[in-house]
Structures are given as C-alpha cells and as structure tokens.
Design an enzyme around this catalytic site. Sequence first.
Site, PDB file in Angstrom:
ATOM      1  N   ASP A  31     -68.012  17.047 -54.907  1.00  0.00           N
ATOM      2  CA  ASP A  31     -67.988  16.037 -53.844  1.00  0.00           C
ATOM      3  C   ASP A  31     -68.625  14.758 -54.373  1.00  0.00           C
ATOM      4  OD1 ASP A  31     -68.262  14.748 -51.174  1.00  0.00           O
ATOM      5  OD2 ASP A  31     -67.766  16.768 -50.473  1.00  0.00           O
ATOM      6  N   LEU A  59     -63.476  12.353 -58.441  1.00  0.00           N
ATOM      7  CA  LEU A  59     -62.276  12.912 -59.079  1.00  0.00           C
ATOM      8  C   LEU A  59     -61.606  11.921 -60.021  1.00  0.00           C
ATOM      9  CD1 LEU A  59     -60.563  14.917 -56.190  1.00  0.00           C
ATOM     10  CD2 LEU A  59     -61.962  15.792 -58.072  1.00  0.00           C
ATOM     11  N   PHE A  80     -59.755  19.164 -50.626  1.00  0.00           N
ATOM     12  CA  PHE A  80     -59.998  18.408 -49.391  1.00  0.00           C
ATOM     13  C   PHE A  80     -60.322  16.941 -49.660  1.00  0.00           C
ATOM     14  CE2 PHE A  80     -61.531  22.696 -48.098  1.00  0.00           C
ATOM     15  CZ  PHE A  80     -60.768  22.876 -46.966  1.00  0.00           C
ATOM     16  N   LYS A  84     -59.985   9.079 -45.275  1.00  0.00           N
ATOM     17  CA  LYS A  84     -59.153   9.564 -44.162  1.00  0.00           C
ATOM     18  C   LYS A  84     -59.110   8.668 -42.928  1.00  0.00           C
ATOM     19  CE  LYS A  84     -62.822  12.180 -42.016  1.00  0.00           C
ATOM     20  NZ  LYS A  84     -63.247  13.379 -41.344  1.00  0.00           N
ATOM     21  N   SER A 124     -51.788  16.668 -43.567  1.00  0.00           N
ATOM     22  CA  SER A 124     -52.075  16.282 -42.183  1.00  0.00           C
ATOM     23  C   SER A 124     -50.768  16.134 -41.416  1.00  0.00           C
ATOM     24  CB  SER A 124     -52.787  14.933 -42.208  1.00  0.00           C
ATOM     25  OG  SER A 124     -52.782  14.347 -40.925  1.00  0.00           O
ATOM     26  N   TYR A 148     -52.809   5.671 -45.193  1.00  0.00           N
ATOM     27  CA  TYR A 148     -53.477   6.976 -45.283  1.00  0.00           C
ATOM     28  C   TYR A 148     -52.436   8.106 -45.248  1.00  0.00           C
ATOM     29  CZ  TYR A 148     -55.377  11.261 -43.309  1.00  0.00           C
ATOM     30  OH  TYR A 148     -55.636  12.577 -43.046  1.00  0.00           O
ATOM     31  N   LYS A 152     -50.991  11.080 -48.170  1.00  0.00           N
ATOM     32  CA  LYS A 152     -50.791  12.529 -47.977  1.00  0.00           C
ATOM     33  C   LYS A 152     -49.345  12.907 -48.306  1.00  0.00           C
ATOM     34  CE  LYS A 152     -54.908  13.730 -46.510  1.00  0.00           C
ATOM     35  NZ  LYS A 152     -55.773  14.560 -47.348  1.00  0.00           N
ATOM     36  N   ASN A 197     -63.794   7.122 -34.770  1.00  0.00           N
ATOM     37  CA  ASN A 197     -62.419   6.728 -34.448  1.00  0.00           C
ATOM     38  C   ASN A 197     -61.755   7.800 -33.598  1.00  0.00           C
ATOM     39  OD1 ASN A 197     -62.342   4.387 -36.100  1.00  0.00           O
ATOM     40  ND2 ASN A 197     -62.189   5.718 -37.895  1.00  0.00           N
ATOM     41  N   ASN A 198     -62.169   9.046 -33.820  1.00  0.00           N
ATOM     42  CA  ASN A 198     -61.479  10.171 -33.175  1.00  0.00           C
ATOM     43  C   ASN A 198     -62.107  10.521 -31.831  1.00  0.00           C
ATOM     44  OD1 ASN A 198     -61.242  11.177 -36.467  1.00  0.00           O
ATOM     45  ND2 ASN A 198     -59.428  10.809 -35.250  1.00  0.00           N
ATOM     46  N   LEU A 199     -61.295  11.140 -31.013  1.00  0.00           N
ATOM     47  CA  LEU A 199     -61.671  11.368 -29.613  1.00  0.00           C
ATOM     48  C   LEU A 199     -62.909  12.243 -29.419  1.00  0.00           C
ATOM     49  CD1 LEU A 199     -60.923  10.994 -26.636  1.00  0.00           C
ATOM     50  CD2 LEU A 199     -59.480  13.027 -26.814  1.00  0.00           C
ATOM     51  N   ASP A 294     -50.583   4.498 -32.342  1.00  0.00           N
ATOM     52  CA  ASP A 294     -50.697   5.801 -31.668  1.00  0.00           C
ATOM     53  C   ASP A 294     -49.335   6.259 -31.165  1.00  0.00           C
ATOM     54  OD1 ASP A 294     -53.314   6.368 -32.040  1.00  0.00           O
ATOM     55  OD2 ASP A 294     -53.933   6.063 -29.949  1.00  0.00           O
TER      56      ASP A 294
HETATM   57  C1  UD1 Z   1     -55.966  10.360 -35.817  1.00  0.00           C
HETATM   58  C2  UD1 Z   1     -55.217   9.632 -36.892  1.00  0.00           C
HETATM   59  C3  UD1 Z   1     -54.492  10.652 -37.735  1.00  0.00           C
HETATM   60  C4  UD1 Z   1     -55.471  11.689 -38.281  1.00  0.00           C
HETATM   61  C5  UD1 Z   1     -56.219  12.332 -37.137  1.00  0.00           C
HETATM   62  C6  UD1 Z   1     -57.299  13.237 -37.661  1.00  0.00           C
HETATM   63  C7  UD1 Z   1     -54.722   7.414 -35.962  1.00  0.00           C
HETATM   64  C8  UD1 Z   1     -53.663   6.495 -35.466  1.00  0.00           C
HETATM   65  N1  UD1 Z   1     -54.324   8.651 -36.333  1.00  0.00           N
HETATM   66  O1  UD1 Z   1     -54.997  11.000 -35.018  1.00  0.00           O
HETATM   67  O2  UD1 Z   1     -53.807  10.040 -38.791  1.00  0.00           O
HETATM   68  O3  UD1 Z   1     -54.799  12.671 -39.019  1.00  0.00           O
HETATM   69  O4  UD1 Z   1     -56.843  11.333 -36.346  1.00  0.00           O
HETATM   70  O5  UD1 Z   1     -57.896  13.964 -36.652  1.00  0.00           O
HETATM   71  O6  UD1 Z   1     -55.892   7.061 -36.042  1.00  0.00           O
HETATM   72  N2  UD1 Z   1     -58.325   8.323 -27.996  1.00  0.00           N
HETATM   73  C9  UD1 Z   1     -58.818   7.553 -26.966  1.00  0.00           C
HETATM   74  N3  UD1 Z   1     -60.027   6.917 -27.150  1.00  0.00           N
HETATM   75  C10 UD1 Z   1     -60.750   7.039 -28.297  1.00  0.00           C
HETATM   76  C11 UD1 Z   1     -60.227   7.831 -29.357  1.00  0.00           C
HETATM   77  C12 UD1 Z   1     -59.000   8.448 -29.161  1.00  0.00           C
HETATM   78  O7  UD1 Z   1     -58.192   7.412 -25.921  1.00  0.00           O
HETATM   79  O8  UD1 Z   1     -61.820   6.433 -28.401  1.00  0.00           O
HETATM   80  C13 UD1 Z   1     -57.038   9.027 -27.797  1.00  0.00           C
HETATM   81  C14 UD1 Z   1     -55.934   8.594 -28.743  1.00  0.00           C
HETATM   82  O9  UD1 Z   1     -55.215   7.519 -28.224  1.00  0.00           O
HETATM   83  C15 UD1 Z   1     -55.109   9.900 -28.844  1.00  0.00           C
HETATM   84  C16 UD1 Z   1     -56.148  10.997 -28.693  1.00  0.00           C
HETATM   85  O10 UD1 Z   1     -57.268  10.391 -28.068  1.00  0.00           O
HETATM   86  O11 UD1 Z   1     -54.215   9.990 -27.769  1.00  0.00           O
HETATM   87  C17 UD1 Z   1     -56.594  11.586 -30.028  1.00  0.00           C
HETATM   88  O12 UD1 Z   1     -57.007  10.526 -30.874  1.00  0.00           O
HETATM   89  P1  UD1 Z   1     -57.676  10.792 -32.304  1.00  0.00           P
HETATM   90  O13 UD1 Z   1     -58.771  11.797 -32.164  1.00  0.00           O
HETATM   91  O14 UD1 Z   1     -58.026   9.478 -32.902  1.00  0.00           O
HETATM   92  O15 UD1 Z   1     -56.537  11.524 -33.124  1.00  0.00           O
HETATM   93  P2  UD1 Z   1     -55.036  11.028 -33.466  1.00  0.00           P
HETATM   94  O16 UD1 Z   1     -54.755   9.681 -32.923  1.00  0.00           O
HETATM   95  O17 UD1 Z   1     -54.115  12.115 -33.080  1.00  0.00           O
END
Ligand code: UD1
Length: 354
Positions: A31, A59, A80, A84, A124, A148, A152, A197-199, A294
């Site tokens: 890593d 790497l 891995f 990302k 992915s 990104y 992949k 960034n992710n939900l 999205d």
């Molecule tokens: C994102 C990436 C994807 C990656 C994946 C890894 C983008 C466009 N895509 O996917 O390439 O492989 O993460 O897990 O970034 N949401 C909200 N508010 C937030 C965050 C997310 O409403 O603050 C919504 C999004 O619009 C989506 C859902 O939650 O509908 C999931 O979002 P997220 O966790 O970012 O995943 P992906 O968009 O599917």
Amino acid sequence: MTILVTGGAGYIGSHTCVELLQHGYDIIVVDNFSNSRPESLHRVKQITGRTFQTYYINLLDKKSVEKVFLDHQIDAVIHFAGLKAVGESVAVPLQYYQNNVKGSLILFEVMEQFSVKKLIFSSSATVYGNPKTVPITEDVELRATNPYGRTKQMIEEILLDTAHADSSWSIALLRYFNPIGAHESGLIGEDPEGPPNNLLPYISQIAIGRREQLRIFGNNYPTADGTGVRDYIHVVDLAMGHLKALEHMQKNHGIEAYNLGTGKGYSVLEVVDAFERVSGNQIPYTFVKRRPGDISSCFADPAKAKKQLAWQAMRGIEEMCADAWRWQRNNPTGYRIISEKTPMQKPTSVFLMH
Ligand code: UD1
C-alpha cells in the site's frame, strides 16, 4: 496459500484481508497509504490475531514491486490499489491514468515475470456507465462515463487481451456495486478523507455530529420516490466474493467478469429511513438538484456469481446500516486518533512495516 493484496489498507482491502486471514490464507500487503492509514492494518491484526508483512510502496516503482515478488512465494494477487474519486478523476485525469492504468500494468508485468498468473481485479459497476436496463448483467457493453470509470474499463480490457494471449492466466474481474457497512467488530470501516462523496459515510457523519444535513441529489428521478436507486452491498459480503473467486480459480483458467451486488435496489430515502431506524438518530435532509453524471437506477443481476462462484450477498440493508453506524460511533474521527486535522504519521524511511 499466500495472497498479495495491493491496497490492503483501504476500505474493501482491509475487510478482505480479515476474511483471508480468518480463512487460513497468508497475506502480504502492499500500500502507498495515499488514501488509507496503517492503523487499519493494525486493526486487521487485532481482529484476526494474525500477523503479516506490509510493504509501503507505490506500484509505479517497478523495482520495489519486484522486490516483493523476490521476497515471497506468491500464489495469487488481489489488486485493490487505485484512486477512486469520480469528481477528482475529471479534474486530474492524467493522474488517474498514470496511477491506476500504469500502476496496474507494472503489477501485471511483474506477475508475468514471476509466473504468478492468478489475479482478482477490483473493478466497479461504474464500467457500465448509464445502463439501458436494470438489473445489469455482465455481458452488456461497457461504457464508462468518467476517467475513473474508464481506468477500470481499460484495465479490464488489458486483462482480457492478456488472458486471451496466454491461457495459463486465471483472472476474475469483480464489478462492485455500492459497498457500505463495516466489520461487525466496529474496528474497521470506511474512512474517507475530507467530506464524503458517497451516501453512507455522509449519513454516518451527520449522525455522529460532524455534518449538518444531507443534500439529496434530485427528487425527480423516474423511481418510486423520485430519488436515485442503488444496489448497496455489505462490505463483508463483498470481501467474501473475493474468497469465492479465489477458490474458483484453483480449478479454472481464463477470465470472467462477475457482478458483486445483492440484486436489490434501494432509494436514497429508503437508505436514510433504514439508517434512522437502526441508529435512532434523525438524519435531516434537503433536496438539491441532481449531481452531474449521476444515474437514476443501478442494480445488479448477481446470478452469474451465484452460479459459478457459489457466492451471494447475505446481509440486508439494516445490518449494513447498523454496522456502518457501529464503526462510526466507535471511531467518530475514523482512524485519526486525535482529530481530523492531525496529519497521518507516514513512515518515511521504513520500507517494510511490521
Ligand atoms: C459513486 C460513483 C461510482 C463509484 C461508487 C463507489 C459517482 C458519480 N459515482 O457511485 O463511480 O463506483 O460511488 O461506491 O460519484 N447521494 C445523495 N447525497 C449525497 C451522496 C449521494 O443524494 O451526499 C445519492 C446519489 O445521488 C446516489 C446515491 O446517493 O443516488 C448513491 O451515491 P454514491 O454513494 O455517491 O454512489 P454512486 O453515485 O452510485
């Protein structure tokens, strides 16, 4: 069997290391800790009561990669390591191509040099781009929509050509849907740098009081409640998919892609609701406009992995949220021991870490 795990300190990597160790495999971790912390590997050792060697290398540094293969008899590689973040990849594409594609090429070249031809590649669902229909099967055309995702896709293509040129390779391309949750011990979990960034990490940070409210990106998608639908999969189920792929590889050559998802989609509002139920915390939210790039709905057809790998996801959305919450509650600032502003103590002169 000794498995080299690149990016083993990361979110999915660390959970896979736990399962490998608990199922009797030996591991070597490589890593560069660019988006992870050595602490996650200490926790892996704590959970499993087992130890392993970790190389702090990049790497792109071929000589160092060769040294790992010279030092150890490696049977298979789980790859891995990679950058990302979708948004970042749009801003600095060359860094993504350099790091992900070139780093992978160097790894594969060294594998070939040492005749190590068993590989699991961390791909992915992002390679599908905006799917025409759901659930998604592995045989649809790949159309990644951002740098990104294209890294992949390119790596998958490099591996397809490699496996076709030399039939002694065994390669599994694992296409992850949306990994969430954490190990049930609450010791390892997802630890994003900066605002998530992710939900799920965003929701967890609201629950712990680090963020104020969730911005839901769009409420006018053609879904049941108007919010985006995704296939969330427990990270431990995902880790188990790697073990099943390894077993399959003992008996089979060639290259195959597999969807690792549950096959069931949940909307953003359903995830918020599940998290509120299991954590007892209210998650305030507001609707904002759609996030560029999205898609409306994305979930897997996981039948191929079930049939060929004898793998299927076992854990439901509530368990995913409960485990994510336990991790967050026990580690309010993730692996950062004092505060988010504390810089990580990166080893500077140590090459091999114990
Ligand atoms: C994102 C990436 C994807 C990656 C994946 C890894 C983008 C466009 N895509 O996917 O390439 O492989 O993460 O897990 O970034 N949401 C909200 N508010 C937030 C965050 C997310 O409403 O603050 C919504 C999004 O619009 C989506 C859902 O939650 O509908 C999931 O979002 P997220 O966790 O970012 O995943 P992906 O968009 O599917």
